[in-house]
Write an enzyme that holds these catalytic residues in place. Structure first.
Site, short mmCIF file in Angstrom:
data_model
loop_
_atom_site.label_atom_id
_atom_site.label_comp_id
_atom_site.label_asym_id
_atom_site.label_seq_id
_atom_site.Cartn_x
_atom_site.Cartn_y
_atom_site.Cartn_z
N LYS A 56 -86.09 31.89 -6.20
CA LYS A 56 -85.29 30.86 -5.53
C LYS A 56 -83.87 30.85 -6.08
CE LYS A 56 -83.81 27.26 -3.38
NZ LYS A 56 -83.49 27.27 -1.94
N CYS A 85 -76.47 23.74 -4.12
CA CYS A 85 -77.33 24.92 -4.32
C CYS A 85 -76.56 26.05 -4.99
CB CYS A 85 -77.87 25.38 -2.97
SG CYS A 85 -78.55 24.04 -2.03
N1 SAJ Z 1 -69.48 29.92 1.56
C1 SAJ Z 1 -68.38 30.78 1.41
N2 SAJ Z 1 -68.45 32.02 1.96
C2 SAJ Z 1 -69.55 32.46 2.63
C3 SAJ Z 1 -70.65 31.57 2.77
C4 SAJ Z 1 -70.59 30.31 2.23
O1 SAJ Z 1 -67.37 30.42 0.80
O2 SAJ Z 1 -69.54 33.60 3.12
C5 SAJ Z 1 -69.45 28.60 0.93
C6 SAJ Z 1 -69.64 27.46 1.90
O3 SAJ Z 1 -68.39 27.06 2.43
C7 SAJ Z 1 -70.25 26.39 1.01
C8 SAJ Z 1 -71.08 27.18 0.02
O4 SAJ Z 1 -70.56 28.51 0.04
O5 SAJ Z 1 -69.24 25.69 0.32
C9 SAJ Z 1 -72.59 27.19 0.28
O6 SAJ Z 1 -72.76 27.55 1.59
P1 SAJ Z 1 -74.18 28.08 2.20
O7 SAJ Z 1 -73.90 28.52 3.58
O8 SAJ Z 1 -74.79 29.04 1.30
O9 SAJ Z 1 -75.05 26.80 2.32
P2 SAJ Z 1 -76.12 25.94 1.53
O10 SAJ Z 1 -75.76 25.81 0.09
O11 SAJ Z 1 -76.25 24.70 2.33
O12 SAJ Z 1 -77.54 26.71 1.68
C10 SAJ Z 1 -78.02 27.63 0.75
C11 SAJ Z 1 -78.88 28.61 1.54
N3 SAJ Z 1 -79.24 29.70 0.68
C12 SAJ Z 1 -79.01 30.96 1.12
O13 SAJ Z 1 -78.47 31.17 2.20
C13 SAJ Z 1 -79.41 32.06 0.21
C14 SAJ Z 1 -80.14 27.94 2.02
O14 SAJ Z 1 -81.02 28.89 2.63
C15 SAJ Z 1 -80.86 27.29 0.86
O15 SAJ Z 1 -82.07 26.67 1.28
C16 SAJ Z 1 -79.96 26.25 0.24
O16 SAJ Z 1 -78.78 26.94 -0.25
C17 SAJ Z 1 -80.72 25.59 -0.89
O17 SAJ Z 1 -81.17 24.45 -0.64
O18 SAJ Z 1 -80.96 26.23 -1.91
#
Ligand code: SAJ
Length: 411
Positions: free
Chosen positions: A203, A257
């Site tokens: 995870k 996360c």
């Molecule tokens: N972000 C970037 N660049 C990217 C993608 C995201 O800067 O290419 C930033 C976003 O703006 C945000 C952060 O990263 O600030 C997190 O974004 P995220 O899209 O990863 O979203 P979370 O944190 O809501 O979801 C993640 C997901 N994990 C993965 O995709 C591996 C989700 O599946 C998990 O369930 C969740 O974390 C969790 O609860 O752990």
């Protein structure tokens, strides 16, 4: 099957909804009296499509109830926060420990206890298992204990809870089997049985993988700004390769996360987890990078900040890098904030926020910002300059100057 779910937040409540929709009797436990009162009226407190209707129906059919205290059940699921302790980057297990201790009086032989909260590697075996052994249970014989982390995306939680493969990390093989019988009630994805410690690290690694890849894109942005190359073109070209997926650079990484889980791994192996820590440091350096570029674009005046949520189309602003950027810029500029997904009385609508502004700073990729009302904005600003740190605006009218991560070297 009766299920008691401790913690009725972003994960606990949707999980409760799905069990109630699949012929289980569910008791949702939370410490917040107002949340409990509203849930028992069928009113929910999270913004997630599909949940309200399921909970309302389940309350009416008396197969879902909310309570401040647990009750006897066949299975207990813990979905409470696990913040990180900034001083040493470790995982704060206090909420999980309290939740486990709160169910002790109601546990019976043969019950299954599942920790869904994201926890540091080795926590289940080293910290959680002893709680139940001290109470006289033998794990794998008269009580079954597992760690089954969720992996859902806000906005798609119901669909992903049902269809994503699920890691079932049992303290013993029998524990994994018992936990898989619980999730078998609604999960249509593969139930992958493994050990608890493997589930914990998997995870954390899922989110660490993403954080490291985002850091690579953010570092590329800094390199391109330094040597005069368009970052966005580089990412677009490189991603045409069938096995390359450069992530999107941005103003930093928020959420509860990605901004936290990598530290749980680092805290376990600080001398070895060098890439993981450097990625975190790189992503945490982006607010300063954004502010440095703002100061190059304008030296004084009013900035209209668009978006403080940690990601697009959500009102969740936990660990949002926007707040660090706003705090830094507030020292030298007048700041107005507009975020259509956050109801903050200090925030303004687009017209008020951009009135007499010298710069529009986009920090979040809400859909509303992808097609801004440029007529309104141009009337509102003497010279319209936009710095789009999420790189979502594809083109602007000629009279508007647009900066994004592709042309920072032009500032
Ligand atoms: N972000 C970037 N660049 C990217 C993608 C995201 O800067 O290419 C930033 C976003 O703006 C945000 C952060 O990263 O600030 C997190 O974004 P995220 O899209 O990863 O979203 P979370 O944190 O809501 O979801 C993640 C997901 N994990 C993965 O995709 C591996 C989700 O599946 C998990 O369930 C969740 O974390 C969790 O609860 O752990």
């Amino acid at each position: 099957m009766k299920i008691c779910i401790v913690g009725q937040g972003y994960i606990g409540l949707p999980t409760a909804a799905l069990f109630s929709r699949n012929h289980c009797e569910v008791l949702g436990v939370d410490v917040n009296e107002k949340i409990i009162e509203n849930l028992n009226k069928g009113i929910i407190h999270i913004e997630e499509p599909g949940i309200a209707d399921i909970i309302k129906k389940a309350v009416e059919r008396k197969i879902y109830a909310a309570s401040l205290t647990p009750q006897k059940a066949d299975a207990f699921i813990i979905t409470v926060p696990t913040p990180y302790i900034a001083e040493n980057y470790s995982c704060d297990l206090s909420y999980v420990i309290n939740a486990c201790e709160s169910i002790l009086p109601y546990l019976e032989q043969g019950n299954t206890v599942i920790i869904e909260s994201t926890i540091a590697p080795m926590s289940t075996d080293e910290t959680i298992k002893p709680i139940f052994e001290k109470a006289g249970f033998t794990i794998g014989k008269d009580l079954y204990l597992a760690h089954c982390p969720e992996r859902v995306l806000p906005g798609k939680i119901i669909d992903e809870l049902i269809h994503n493969d699920r890691i079932i990390g049992g303290v013993t093989p029998e524990c994994a089997i018992k936990a898989s019988e619980v999730y078998g009630k609604f999960v249509e994805g593969e139930l992958m049985l493994t050990e608890a410690k493997t589930a914990e690290l998997s995870k954390c690694m899922e989110n660490t993988f993403r954080d490291v890849n985002i850091a690579l894109a953010n570092e590329l942005t800094k390199i391109c700004a330094e040597i005069g190359v368009n970052t966005l073109d580089v990412i677009e070209m490189a991603n045409k390769h069938p096995r390359v997926n450069l992530h999107s650079p941005g103003p930093g990484v928020g959420g509860h996360c990605l901004a936290i889980d990598p530290y749980f791994i680092y805290a376990k192996a600080p001398k070895t987890a060098k890439i993981i820590k450097l990625a975190r440091d790189t992503n945490k350096s982006m607010p300063t990078f954004v502010c440095d570029n703002v100061r190059k674009i304008i030296s004084e005046g009013k900035i209209a900040v668009l978006g403080v949520s940690y990601k697009g189309n959500t009102g969740d602003d936990r660990e949002s890098p926007a707040y660090e950027i706003i705090a830094d810029l507030s020292k030298d500029y007048e700041i107005a904030i507009h975020d259509p997904h956050i109801g903050n009385p200090n925030f303004q609508n687009l017209k008020e926020a951009t009135k007499d502004a010298d710069l529009i700073l986009i920090l979040c990729d809400h859909d509303e910002f992808k097609n801004l009302d440029y007529g309104l904005i141009s009337k509102n600003m003497s010279e319209t300059i936009i710095f789009d740190t999420k790189n979502i605006i594809k083109e602007v009218p000629d009279e508007i100057k647009l900066f994004n991560y592709g042309n920072l070297y032009e500032i």
